[in-house]
Each structure stands twice: as C-alpha cells, then as structure tokens.
Design a protein around this motif. Structure first.
Motif, PDB file in Angstrom:
ATOM      1  N   ALA A   1     -32.175   8.307  29.698  1.00 15.51           N
ATOM      2  CA  ALA A   1     -31.937   9.525  30.490  1.00 15.51           C
ATOM      3  C   ALA A   1     -30.799  10.337  29.891  1.00 15.51           C
ATOM      4  O   ALA A   1     -30.845  11.580  29.879  1.00 15.51           O
ATOM      5  CB  ALA A   1     -31.631   9.148  31.937  1.00 15.51           C
ATOM      6  N   ASP A   2     -29.775   9.657  29.367  1.00 10.39           N
ATOM      7  CA  ASP A   2     -28.674  10.362  28.699  1.00 10.39           C
ATOM      8  C   ASP A   2     -29.170  11.086  27.448  1.00 10.39           C
ATOM      9  O   ASP A   2     -28.777  12.228  27.173  1.00 10.39           O
ATOM     10  CB  ASP A   2     -27.563   9.380  28.323  1.00 10.39           C
ATOM     11  N   VAL A   3     -30.022  10.414  26.673  1.00 14.56           N
ATOM     12  CA  VAL A   3     -30.568  11.038  25.461  1.00 14.56           C
ATOM     13  C   VAL A   3     -31.400  12.261  25.819  1.00 14.56           C
ATOM     14  O   VAL A   3     -31.291  13.319  25.184  1.00 14.56           O
ATOM     15  CB  VAL A   3     -31.411  10.024  24.661  1.00 14.56           C
ATOM     16  N   GLN A   4     -32.238  12.132  26.845  1.00 14.08           N
ATOM     17  CA  GLN A   4     -33.056  13.265  27.273  1.00 14.08           C
ATOM     18  C   GLN A   4     -32.179  14.447  27.687  1.00 14.08           C
ATOM     19  O   GLN A   4     -32.477  15.603  27.373  1.00 14.08           O
ATOM     20  CB  GLN A   4     -33.940  12.840  28.447  1.00 14.08           C
ATOM     21  N   PHE A   5     -31.092  14.144  28.363  1.00 14.71           N
ATOM     22  CA  PHE A   5     -30.172  15.203  28.787  1.00 14.71           C
ATOM     23  C   PHE A   5     -29.562  15.908  27.570  1.00 14.71           C
ATOM     24  O   PHE A   5     -29.473  17.146  27.536  1.00 14.71           O
ATOM     25  CB  PHE A   5     -29.073  14.608  29.662  1.00 14.71           C
ATOM     26  N   VAL A   6     -29.164  15.142  26.565  1.00 13.78           N
ATOM     27  CA  VAL A   6     -28.580  15.735  25.360  1.00 13.78           C
ATOM     28  C   VAL A   6     -29.615  16.595  24.649  1.00 13.78           C
ATOM     29  O   VAL A   6     -29.327  17.718  24.210  1.00 13.78           O
ATOM     30  CB  VAL A   6     -28.030  14.640  24.431  1.00 13.78           C
ATOM     31  N   LEU A   7     -30.839  16.096  24.522  1.00 11.41           N
ATOM     32  CA  LEU A   7     -31.901  16.890  23.887  1.00 11.41           C
ATOM     33  C   LEU A   7     -32.136  18.193  24.640  1.00 11.41           C
ATOM     34  O   LEU A   7     -32.352  19.253  24.027  1.00 11.41           O
ATOM     35  CB  LEU A   7     -33.190  16.076  23.827  1.00 11.41           C
ATOM     36  N   ASN A   8     -32.089  18.129  25.949  1.00 17.26           N
ATOM     37  CA  ASN A   8     -32.278  19.343  26.748  1.00 17.26           C
ATOM     38  C   ASN A   8     -31.120  20.322  26.552  1.00 17.26           C
ATOM     39  O   ASN A   8     -31.323  21.544  26.573  1.00 17.26           O
ATOM     40  CB  ASN A   8     -32.424  18.992  28.229  1.00 17.26           C
ATOM     41  N   GLN A   9     -29.920  19.768  26.368  1.00 14.98           N
ATOM     42  CA  GLN A   9     -28.772  20.646  26.095  1.00 14.98           C
ATOM     43  C   GLN A   9     -28.981  21.398  24.782  1.00 14.98           C
ATOM     44  O   GLN A   9     -28.621  22.572  24.660  1.00 14.98           O
ATOM     45  CB  GLN A   9     -27.482  19.820  26.010  1.00 14.98           C
ATOM     46  N   LEU A  10     -29.572  20.718  23.804  1.00 16.37           N
ATOM     47  CA  LEU A  10     -29.785  21.345  22.497  1.00 16.37           C
ATOM     48  C   LEU A  10     -30.890  22.388  22.541  1.00 16.37           C
ATOM     49  O   LEU A  10     -30.864  23.367  21.791  1.00 16.37           O
ATOM     50  CB  LEU A  10     -30.148  20.282  21.449  1.00 16.37           C
ATOM     51  N   SER A  11     -31.864  22.189  23.405  1.00 10.54           N
ATOM     52  CA  SER A  11     -33.009  23.107  23.442  1.00 10.54           C
ATOM     53  C   SER A  11     -32.926  24.096  24.589  1.00 10.54           C
ATOM     54  O   SER A  11     -33.855  24.873  24.792  1.00 10.54           O
ATOM     55  CB  SER A  11     -34.308  22.302  23.559  1.00 10.54           C
ATOM     56  N   GLY A  12     -31.837  24.069  25.334  1.00  7.84           N
ATOM     57  CA  GLY A  12     -31.699  24.976  26.473  1.00  7.84           C
ATOM     58  C   GLY A  12     -31.573  26.422  26.047  1.00  7.84           C
ATOM     59  O   GLY A  12     -31.192  26.748  24.914  1.00  7.84           O
ATOM     60  N   SER A  13     -31.852  27.303  26.969  1.00 12.15           N
ATOM     61  CA  SER A  13     -31.845  28.743  26.669  1.00 12.15           C
ATOM     62  C   SER A  13     -30.443  29.288  26.446  1.00 12.15           C
ATOM     63  O   SER A  13     -30.279  30.369  25.882  1.00 12.15           O
ATOM     64  CB  SER A  13     -32.509  29.509  27.819  1.00 12.15           C
TER      65      SER A  13
END
Length: 462
Positions: free
Chosen positions: A279-291
């Motif tokens: 879940a932490d990794v998914q959150f980091v990936l989302n931070q990188l791909s966020g708008s």
C-alpha cells in the motif's frame, strides 16, 4: 579512526605498557609523559569533541596520574600487582571499543559518472488510517528519500545519515543512542537538496524497499551508488516498522511490535507486513503520477514511463509483488528476499532478477527457494546470480558500522557481511545493467558484468 586518535591512543597504551612491564625505567619521565597524554586528550577534545570510545581511556589516564603522583615506595608487592593488573585491564579496555564500532563509518563510494544529490519527502496518505498506532486519528505516513544525479560542481552539505539524528530515542533497534553520536559526520555521498542534473529532461526511477525492520539509512551505499549511474532512486521508509523514522510532523517513530497477536507464527505476520508495504508503494507511485507533479519541479523531472523496483530481504519480495500488481513497474529485482503469502497473477510478463548471498545448507532455505521459484514461474526473462562470499547483511551498510577487527570476526564466526564494499559495488553494477537493458530494450549481458567480480556465479532458473 583519525590521525589524532591514533597518536593519542598509541602514546597512551605504550606508556601504560612500559609502566606495567618496566615501572622502574619510566619513573623519572612518568610525570612528563602523563602531562603529554593529558595535553593530547585536550587537543583531541577540542578538535573532534567527545567519543564514547574514550571512556576507558579517560579512566586509564586517571589511574596513571594517581600512580605518578603517589611514590611507589609506599606500595608493597600486593599493591604493585593490583596496580599492574588495573593498568593492564584499562589499557586493554581502551583499545576494545575502537575494535568494535567505528565512530564515523565510511560508506562505499559511488562508482558512476554522476555526482549525487538527495532530498527527503515526508508524505501523509490522508486516505489511510495508521493501523499500527492506537490513535484512530493517525494517518499513514510514508517517508521517501530521493537519490539522484546532480551537477558535478554542485556545492552543499551532505545529507544526514540517520533520520531524526538530533532527536534520537535511547535505543535504535538494539543499539544504544551513544553509538550514533558522531553520525552527523558520516559522508553519505549525497548533497542535500542539490539541483537535479540537466543532462536529461526526465530520469528513470528505481523504487528501493528496505529489509524487515530496517531503516533506509542502512542502504545508503547501494542507493547512492545506483543514483550515480543516472537514476532517481526513491528509498522508502515504512514508519513503525523501520527502526527510526521522522514523520511529517517532526515526530520520531520507532517500531511498534504487533507480532504477538499472530498466534499462528510468522507467516501471516510477514504477509500482512508485505500488504502494508504494498500500500505504501502504491501511494508513492500515485504521488509520481498525480496531476500535481507539474507543481513540483523535482517530481516533474521523473520519467513515469520508466519505473523499476528493487529491494533487499522482505523489500525484495515486496518488489516482486508490486510488479505483479502494478503495470507501471517495468522490471523487478529481488535481493536476497523471501516471499510470504500468495503471489498475485501478474497483468503481463516482465523481466525479473534474483541476486542472492550464499544459501548453504539448502535445507535451511526451503521457504526462500520455494518462494523464488514461484516468482520465476510468474515472470519472464528470469536471471539468478549468487555472490558466494556474501551473507544476507553484506548488501546493507551494517558491516561498515563495525570496526575492521570485529567485522572480520563476525564474518568468520557468524557470516556477518565481511565483504560489504565488494558486495555493494557488484550489486549496484548488476542492478544497473539489468535495469538499463530493460528500460532501453537492449540485450542483457549480466554474465559479463558478473565476471568483473570474484565469486559471483550464475545459477540456473528452474
């Protein structure tokens, strides 16, 4: 150990030895020698400040001063023997701390073409409650330290080695706080908040995951090394699991033990830990791909189409699970990790690498072997290399915290990472070649890379 320390300890122990072995010969010069030693102690304190390793040294100086002040004609044979044994004990004790822990560890120097910069992101996932703590209002923190290429002429201070160094608890893991007194002087080879290199508009990303309960600090040699080859390496700390982490609000988080609630043993505990890390990794990936990445010039310089993942121990197993779950990850490398729980069916086939230490005897690594065989079955293009003289901790900085005598002893008795620098360089070299070939659609010739180092063998992927 620096020159002033070596001079100070050498003069002190030689004087103590002469006083023990030939006390009559040094009677006339004992007071001047003691005075010189005291001056050296003061000079050392002024130049480098206090080291805990000097505690028995100061006691030895006090004992020798007492011997110098009170004439030995008042001593009988029993008292002389007692004085001799006391001085001998303190002389040996003065050397022992320096043979166990080095006050300022020297990390493995990056070998790539780029100077290295680093910055820290302390993010809060407001959509997730922090299930480990007892406060229902706590939100999940995820701490990420980025290591990246910077300009060769960039100036600045190196990053702090350990998180929260100025506000440490009494113990960090099993180590007392005093061990870390001078870790602010550790050269991490990363310039804090340096400008990212302008050689590329966007840089490939390596997500790096730590071993169970380990802090990101203890992988600095490897992550800084990878960054020097032209990657942005995002090393993740998992709060309340990592031995020390500073949260977004400045609070210092240490491990909270939740193992005892798992009556069925470690398997489900480790599986749940992987799930939390995922879940932490998914959150980091989302931070990188966020708008909102355009608002952050650093995040906008990361290539979101070139993301790979690796990690050590439990972090390596988590890296494989992450790739199976998330198509944004193009390749994964497991460094000495054991898989717990079931592996999700990957949404597509992608390259996988296993880099490991010696696994002998095999019957002690059944779970490890079974888990990694499942990983090879799930992913295409599998590679497996073993560093036969390395052990599980050789991939970390932990052996570098030990002074060379203890490192050699621990390596021979316990197999505790007795060749860390070679292992660090080989690990970085192999990971770099693997990821570079994947991200650039080139043939992967890891055999030629492995051949640069003694004791690395390619193992078959069954």
């Amino acid at each position: 150990m620096k020159s002033i320390d070596m001079i100070f300890l050498t003069v002190l122990i030689l004087t103590a030895s002469c006083l023990i072995i030939t006390p009559n010969r040094v009677k006339g010069i004992l007071k001047p020698l003691i005075a010189s030693i005291i001056i050296l102690a003061i000079v050392q304190l002024l130049i480098e400040s206090y080291y805990w390793q000097y505690i028995p040294t100061y006691l030895l100086i006090v004992a020798m001063t007492i011997v110098a002040i009170f004439p030995q004609k008042h001593y009988n044979k029993t008292k002389e023997r007692l004085i001799g044994f006391t001085l001998l004990f303190l002389a040996l004790a003065s050397a022992v701390p320096w043979a166990i822990f080095t006050p300022i560890p020297k990390l493995t120097k990056p070998q790539g073409n780029y100077a290295v910069g680093t910055k820290i992101f302390r993010w809060v996932d407001f959509d997730r409650a922090e299930d480990i703590t007892s406060d229902p209002n706590d939100r999940r923190n995820v701490v990420v330290q980025a290591w990246y290429p910077t300009e060769g002429d960039e100036k600045g201070i190196h990053s702090s080695y350990v998180d929260g160094l100025n506000n440490l608890p009494e113990k960090i893991g099993v180590l007392p706080k005093i061990i870390f007194d001078h870790y602010d002087q550790v050269d991490t080879h990363g310039i804090l908040n340096a400008t990212i290199s302008r050689d590329k508009n966007q840089w490939p990303v390596i997500i790096f995951l730590t071993g169970n309960s380990a802090a990101r600090a203890f992988y600095t040699s490897v992550v800084a090394g990878l960054a020097s080859y032209g990657y942005v390496v995002l090393a993740i700390d998992h709060p309340y699991e990592a031995m020390i982490t500073q949260l977004a609000n400045g609070e210092i988080a240490t491990p909270i033990e939740v193992f005892l609630k798992y009556a069925d043993g470690p398997t489900n505990f480790m599986k749940d830990r992987i799930d939390l890390r995922m879940a932490d990794v998914q959150f980091v990936l989302n931070q990188l791909s966020g708008s909102d990445t355009s608002a952050n010039s650093f995040l906008s310089s990361l290539d979101r189409n070139q993301i790979v993942i690796t990690g050590h121990s439990l972090g390596g197993a988590t890296a494989a699970v992450a790739m199976a779950l998330d198509s944004r990850i193009k390749a994964a490398a497991n460094v000495d990790g054991t898989l717990y729980g079931e592996l999700p069916t990957p949404n597509e086939q992608r390259p996988f690498l296993l880099l490991e230490s010696k696994k002998d005897p095999p019957d002690q690594y059944v779970r490890y072997e079974d888990g990694n065989q499942r990983l090879f079955e799930h992913f295409e293009g599998g590679y497996r290399y073993q560093i036969i003289d390395a052990d599980h901790y050789s991939f970390t900085d932990a052996p570098l915290l030990l002074a060379p005598p203890t490192r050699l002893l621990a390596g021979s008795v316990f197999g505790f990472g007795n060749i860390p620098t070679m292992t660090h360089n080989a690990t970085v070299d192999i990971l770099n070649s693997f990821f570079y070939s994947v991200l650039n659609n080139e043939m992967c010739d890891l055999d030629s890379v492995a051949s640069r180092y003694k004791g690395i063998i390619r193992k078959p992927v069954d």
